[in-house]
Scaffold this active site. Sequence first.
Site, PDB file in Angstrom:
ATOM      1  CB  THR A 108      -0.927   0.070   1.239  1.00  0.00           C
ATOM      2  OG1 THR A 108      -0.152   0.395   2.420  1.00  0.00           O
ATOM      3  CG2 THR A 108      -1.672  -1.240   1.462  1.00  0.00           C
ATOM      4  CG  LEU A 125       7.200   6.270  -1.033  1.00  0.00           C
ATOM      5  CD1 LEU A 125       6.081   6.606  -0.054  1.00  0.00           C
ATOM      6  CD2 LEU A 125       8.529   6.173  -0.302  1.00  0.00           C
ATOM      7  CD  GLU A 166      -5.282   0.062  -8.058  1.00  0.00           C
ATOM      8  OE1 GLU A 166      -5.376   0.863  -9.010  1.00  0.00           O
ATOM      9  OE2 GLU A 166      -4.786   0.371  -6.950  1.00  0.00           O
ATOM     10  CE1 TYR A 211       2.462  -4.614  -7.148  1.00  0.00           C
ATOM     11  CE2 TYR A 211       0.161  -5.066  -7.673  1.00  0.00           C
ATOM     12  CZ  TYR A 211       1.118  -4.578  -6.806  1.00  0.00           C
ATOM     13  OH  TYR A 211       0.739  -4.062  -5.594  1.00  0.00           O
ATOM     14  CG  PHE A 244      -0.735 -14.353  -1.464  1.00  0.00           C
ATOM     15  CD1 PHE A 244       0.271 -13.499  -1.825  1.00  0.00           C
ATOM     16  CD2 PHE A 244      -1.041 -15.419  -2.298  1.00  0.00           C
ATOM     17  CE1 PHE A 244       0.997 -13.712  -2.982  1.00  0.00           C
ATOM     18  CE2 PHE A 244      -0.311 -15.658  -3.446  1.00  0.00           C
ATOM     19  CZ  PHE A 244       0.705 -14.789  -3.791  1.00  0.00           C
TER      20      PHE A 244
END
Length: 430
Positions: free
Chosen positions: A105, A115, A141, A145, A430
């Site tokens: 997050t 970040l 989302e 990635y 997960f």
Amino acid sequence: MTNYRFENFKPAFDESTGAPDERTQGYFASTSVGFHDARSTDDALKNRVERAIADGRNLTAVYAKQEYEHALDASVPVATFAWFEKLVNVGGGRLVPGHLITWVTVRPTHRRRGLLRSLMTTDLAEAKAAGYPFAALTATEGGIYSRFGFGVATWAHSIEVDTSPGFKMVHEPDRRVEMCLPSELRELAPKIYGEFMRTSPGAMERQQTYIERATGDLNTDTGEADRGVRAALHFDEQGEADGYVSYKFAGWSKNPPTIELIDFVAVTDAAYASLWSFLAAIDLTTRVTFGESAEDSPLPWLLTDSRRVRTVSTEDNIWIRILDVKAALEARPWYVPGTLVLEIDDSLDLAGGRYTITSDGENAVVETAPDSTPADLSLGIAELGSLYFGGADPVILARAGRIDENVPGAAVRASSMFNLGRMPYSPNGF
């Protein structure tokens, strides 16, 4: 990154109070914001931390200097990240340790500051150095990635099954099914799932959350126990449990009356058919819903009327990021003999290069190929992740422009060689 402080730690309790320690409390306060969860009660937070400890989760928190009065306390991270290790079936029942990433997050007020990239690239480099052949995650989302080299490797269907009068199977199942107290699954569910995991490419060890959901100890919406959960077991010819289902009635306001599946695991085809026959026989209901059905579920073929099974949606599930091409590809089985040369592009420079795969129909030797060796296929590291469990078809990826076929027929050959004989399925998030 001079304005931020990164800390790595394990979830823990304060020995003097018995409550989660300050860092752990702040971490979970941040993930609750990121995933829109309700604030946890003291008991729910305690249970959540216990599950994280049981799973062996390693936490990373990013802290920023607090500059404004009344804003969230500086002990609450502005970004979070976690990883843990679980075994993954890479085909043929071969279990390989995977580096699983979760709880990623970034607070909206701290976006566009690098970040996420810093957290992810640092973690992937450390995972590769630690010897993991691949990393895995499930994504909230879908557009985030792939730029870090992750490719979708397994999918799940959300289905609705019409169990109104007329529901009938082509072949009568054995019906060795009995209801049980959900608490029986505390011991049985991990054992049964462990046997199932060895049958399904892409399946991985589960987290503590799944056991607690199946037993009714946890309603993920409330963080509390769910007393509406029911359960049933299937038994093999020797009387051993080889399948289970946990479920709940959706309530009288739901039309048509619906059973919602919480968990469904069957080691054998006989267990699968019999458990569905049991679900269809539950009185006062005419529909069953399941959000994690396999992409190649045999259920429609079990029924005399396959239209009773309706796919509501299909979603990506497990994303794979190959960290070591040789180790990853040599770990899985190869059922078709042949040779394939792949040119792999990796923008993070973790696993790119040209490789020759030589399969003998059982195992493969993967070697770095010289530049003078022509590549059959050129693809990105994310596409290799999608191919890894045999779930994506190289022919389709070539048609979509995701793979370049340098030698005519190479995509068809790759399709045959990467196939594991069964579509990957991991009823696990997960």
